[in-house]
Design a protein around this motif. Structure first.
Motif, mmCIF file in Angstrom:
data_model
loop_
_atom_site.group_PDB
_atom_site.id
_atom_site.type_symbol
_atom_site.label_atom_id
_atom_site.label_comp_id
_atom_site.label_asym_id
_atom_site.label_seq_id
_atom_site.Cartn_x
_atom_site.Cartn_y
_atom_site.Cartn_z
ATOM 1 N N GLN A 268 0.820 -1.203 0.000
ATOM 2 C CA GLN A 268 0.000 0.000 0.000
ATOM 3 C C GLN A 268 0.858 1.259 0.000
ATOM 4 O OE1 GLN A 268 -2.636 -2.913 2.406
ATOM 5 N NE2 GLN A 268 -1.894 -1.223 3.595
ATOM 6 N N ALA A 269 1.941 1.212 0.768
ATOM 7 C CA ALA A 269 2.764 2.414 0.936
ATOM 8 C C ALA A 269 3.753 2.629 -0.204
ATOM 9 C CB ALA A 269 3.542 2.318 2.247
ATOM 10 N N GLU A 270 3.964 1.606 -1.045
ATOM 11 C CA GLU A 270 5.047 1.667 -2.045
ATOM 12 C C GLU A 270 6.327 2.153 -1.357
ATOM 13 O OE1 GLU A 270 3.857 3.841 -5.487
ATOM 14 O OE2 GLU A 270 2.245 2.454 -5.982
ATOM 15 N N LEU A 271 6.659 1.487 -0.281
ATOM 16 C CA LEU A 271 7.752 1.888 0.600
ATOM 17 C C LEU A 271 9.074 1.996 -0.153
ATOM 18 C CD1 LEU A 271 8.089 2.258 3.761
ATOM 19 C CD2 LEU A 271 9.054 -0.037 3.733
ATOM 20 N N ASP A 272 9.861 3.001 0.192
ATOM 21 C CA ASP A 272 11.224 3.115 -0.321
ATOM 22 C C ASP A 272 12.062 2.032 0.357
ATOM 23 O OD1 ASP A 272 13.801 3.733 -1.009
ATOM 24 O OD2 ASP A 272 13.688 5.850 -0.450
ATOM 25 N N LEU A 273 12.484 1.022 -0.402
ATOM 26 C CA LEU A 273 13.072 -0.172 0.186
ATOM 27 C C LEU A 273 14.577 -0.084 0.420
ATOM 28 C CD1 LEU A 273 11.025 -2.976 -1.601
ATOM 29 C CD2 LEU A 273 10.636 -1.880 0.600
ATOM 30 N N GLU A 274 15.190 1.032 0.112
ATOM 31 C CA GLU A 274 16.611 1.185 0.441
ATOM 32 C C GLU A 274 16.853 1.025 1.933
ATOM 33 O OE1 GLU A 274 19.187 4.213 -1.144
ATOM 34 O OE2 GLU A 274 17.749 4.626 -2.765
ATOM 35 N N ASP B 169 0.452 -7.280 3.739
ATOM 36 C CA ASP B 169 0.938 -6.098 4.448
ATOM 37 C C ASP B 169 0.644 -6.178 5.945
ATOM 38 O OD1 ASP B 169 2.122 -4.768 2.359
ATOM 39 O OD2 ASP B 169 0.819 -3.013 2.435
ATOM 40 N N CYS B 170 -0.585 -6.537 6.294
ATOM 41 C CA CYS B 170 -1.010 -6.505 7.694
ATOM 42 C C CYS B 170 -2.160 -7.488 7.828
ATOM 43 C CB CYS B 170 -1.417 -5.068 8.058
ATOM 44 S SG CYS B 170 -1.674 -4.773 9.817
ATOM 45 N N GLY B 171 -3.091 -7.238 8.757
ATOM 46 C CA GLY B 171 -4.219 -8.139 8.951
ATOM 47 C C GLY B 171 -5.260 -8.001 7.856
ATOM 48 N N MET B 172 -5.953 -9.110 7.538
ATOM 49 C CA MET B 172 -6.896 -9.158 6.419
ATOM 50 C C MET B 172 -8.354 -9.112 6.887
ATOM 51 S SD MET B 172 -4.843 -12.011 4.152
ATOM 52 C CE MET B 172 -5.332 -11.424 2.523
ATOM 53 N N LYS B 173 -8.594 -8.669 8.111
ATOM 54 C CA LYS B 173 -9.918 -8.808 8.730
ATOM 55 C C LYS B 173 -11.007 -7.990 8.048
ATOM 56 C CE LYS B 173 -10.359 -6.766 12.838
ATOM 57 N NZ LYS B 173 -9.999 -6.410 14.235
ATOM 58 N N TYR B 174 -10.644 -6.949 7.314
ATOM 59 C CA TYR B 174 -11.668 -6.109 6.691
ATOM 60 C C TYR B 174 -11.947 -6.491 5.238
ATOM 61 C CZ TYR B 174 -10.952 -3.423 10.906
ATOM 62 O OH TYR B 174 -10.857 -3.055 12.228
ATOM 63 N N ASP C 72 -6.089 -2.347 1.111
ATOM 64 C CA ASP C 72 -6.990 -1.199 1.043
ATOM 65 C C ASP C 72 -8.151 -1.419 0.082
ATOM 66 O OD1 ASP C 72 -5.325 -1.226 -1.126
ATOM 67 O OD2 ASP C 72 -4.668 0.850 -0.961
ATOM 68 N N SER C 73 -8.234 -2.612 -0.526
ATOM 69 C CA SER C 73 -9.369 -2.943 -1.371
ATOM 70 C C SER C 73 -9.474 -4.449 -1.504
ATOM 71 C CB SER C 73 -9.226 -2.275 -2.747
ATOM 72 O OG SER C 73 -8.852 -3.163 -3.735
ATOM 73 N N ASN C 74 -10.653 -4.912 -1.946
ATOM 74 C CA ASN C 74 -10.874 -6.334 -2.176
ATOM 75 C C ASN C 74 -10.366 -6.798 -3.532
ATOM 76 O OD1 ASN C 74 -12.303 -7.552 0.160
ATOM 77 N ND2 ASN C 74 -13.824 -5.972 -0.258
ATOM 78 N N GLU C 75 -9.810 -5.880 -4.312
ATOM 79 C CA GLU C 75 -9.278 -6.261 -5.622
ATOM 80 C C GLU C 75 -8.101 -7.228 -5.428
ATOM 81 O OE1 GLU C 75 -7.183 -4.228 -9.564
ATOM 82 O OE2 GLU C 75 -8.011 -2.974 -7.965
ATOM 83 N N VAL C 76 -8.151 -8.346 -6.132
ATOM 84 C CA VAL C 76 -7.105 -9.365 -6.013
ATOM 85 C C VAL C 76 -5.979 -9.066 -7.001
ATOM 86 C CG1 VAL C 76 -6.579 -11.819 -6.258
ATOM 87 C CG2 VAL C 76 -8.747 -11.100 -5.225
ATOM 88 N N GLU C 77 -4.772 -8.881 -6.471
ATOM 89 C CA GLU C 77 -3.610 -8.634 -7.311
ATOM 90 C C GLU C 77 -3.295 -9.860 -8.163
ATOM 91 O OE1 GLU C 77 -2.544 -6.595 -3.295
ATOM 92 O OE2 GLU C 77 -3.773 -8.254 -4.010
ATOM 93 N N SER C 78 -2.661 -9.630 -9.292
ATOM 94 C CA SER C 78 -2.168 -10.747 -10.089
ATOM 95 C C SER C 78 -0.863 -11.262 -9.500
ATOM 96 C CB SER C 78 -1.924 -10.296 -11.535
ATOM 97 O OG SER C 78 -0.844 -9.369 -11.586
ATOM 98 N N ALA C 79 -0.508 -12.485 -9.852
ATOM 99 C CA ALA C 79 0.776 -13.041 -9.421
ATOM 100 C C ALA C 79 1.925 -12.182 -9.923
ATOM 101 C CB ALA C 79 0.914 -14.474 -9.915
#
Length: 318
Positions: free
Chosen positions: A238-244, A291-296, A262-269
């Motif tokens: 979600q954050a597109e974190l700077d991974l450096e 990313d975190c918990g999937m409860k929502y 942040d949405s129910n849209e399922v990402e592709s592999a």
């Protein structure tokens, strides 16, 4: 669980029995059945490491903290949430102690239901202290250290029960970074002193349903290179974190959040694979995760996302 009611409030810090739609006398059996369903979904998705889905918990923290002595559950206190708004929280009214094991029975249920590696999460002592009103101890640090002592007892028992990995959830180290720098690492050292087993620390920006607009950097992350844990669990989807920043975490294994919540849209592999590959220039010690918990999320979306997680990780591994 009344899912509409669940979505209309922040994760509860105090009792929230009104969230359950099941008669109290039948609730434990219903939770067991739902837990088995969550375990089977994770196995169906192909996960190597599974949890019990935390089906029995109204939130990641209240299930644990409200089972402790020294907490007045009938007369809550008040503290600010991550957005700076007041909310009811546990009130520390006496010495914090553990009257009995809190998560061991749940861990044994999970261990008996699957032959895969299992992980159990425990709310971190720093976060529990930040989420409580202290009416007993002399300082913030003392409250955190008291929570650390009961966490250490619990984690030791979980490993004895056959748990492969124990994770401490410390989201408030990000939101209360000044306090975390002052005594967060010392609190973790106290919580894990003498513990023998694979440990993880999870730090996040909060559920996107309530804390939208994630930043690209953590306020407290490089400091975790000194944390006495084997793995660091972070959000990057979600954050597109700077991974450096991963270069600063030494030889820690990174549990890399590559599934957005942040949405129910399922990402592709393929999307998942690209998110994993972003980290490869900075570390090769990776575990792919949400990313975190999937409860929502809906159950269907959660299963689809986990299937994409597995497929994307296998693409990168190949």
């Amino acid at each position: 669980m009344d899912r509409e009611k669940l979505r209309t409030r922040l994760p509860p810090r105090v009792r929230a029995s009104d969230l359950w739609k099941i008669d109290p006398e039948q609730l434990r059996d219903a939770q067991d059945a739902a837990t088995l369903a969550a375990i089977r979904d994770q196995e169906l998705a192909g996960l190597d490491i599974i949890t019990d889905g935390e089906i029995r918990r109204e939130s990641y923290s209240n299930y644990f903290v409200l089972a402790l002595d020294g907490i007045d559950v009938d007369n809550p206190g008040e503290a600010l949430d991550r957005n700076g708004n007041p909310m009811p929280v546990p009130r520390v009214a006496g010495p914090i102690s553990r009257r009995e094991s809190i998560l061991r029975a749940d861990a044994e249920f999970l261990r008996g239901a699957s032959d895969r590696k299992i992980k159990v999460t425990v709310p971190g002592p720093f976060t529990m202290a930040q989420q409580a009103q202290n009416d007993h101890y002399g300082s913030e640090e003392e409250v955190a250290f008291a929570f650390a002592d009961v966490v250490r007892e619990e984690v030791t028992e979980l490993f004895a029960a056959g748990v492969d990995i124990v994770q401490l959830d410390e989201p408030w180290m990000e939101s209360r970074s000044e306090q975390a720098r002052a005594y967060g690492i010392e609190t973790l050292r106290r919580a894990l002193d003498g513990v023998d087993g694979t440990t993880v620390l999870h730090i996040c920006f909060g559920y996107p349903l309530f804390v939208p607009g994630h930043k690209r950097t953590y306020r407290f992350l490089p400091e975790l290179a000194e944390a006495p844990v084997d793995q660091i669990s972070i959000e990057t989807a979600q954050a597109e974190l700077d991974l450096e920043v991963l270069e600063q975490l030494g030889d820690k294994t990174i549990v890399l959040g590559v599934i957005a919540l942040d949405s129910n849209e399922v990402e592709s592999a393929e999307t998942v694979a690209k998110r994993i590959e972003r980290a490869l220039p900075y570390t090769k010690n990776l575990v792919a995760a949400p990313d975190c918990g999937m409860k929502y999320l809906t159950r269907e979306a959660a299963l689809g996302k986990l299937q994409s997680l597995v497929a994307g990780a296998r693409q990168v591994a190949a």
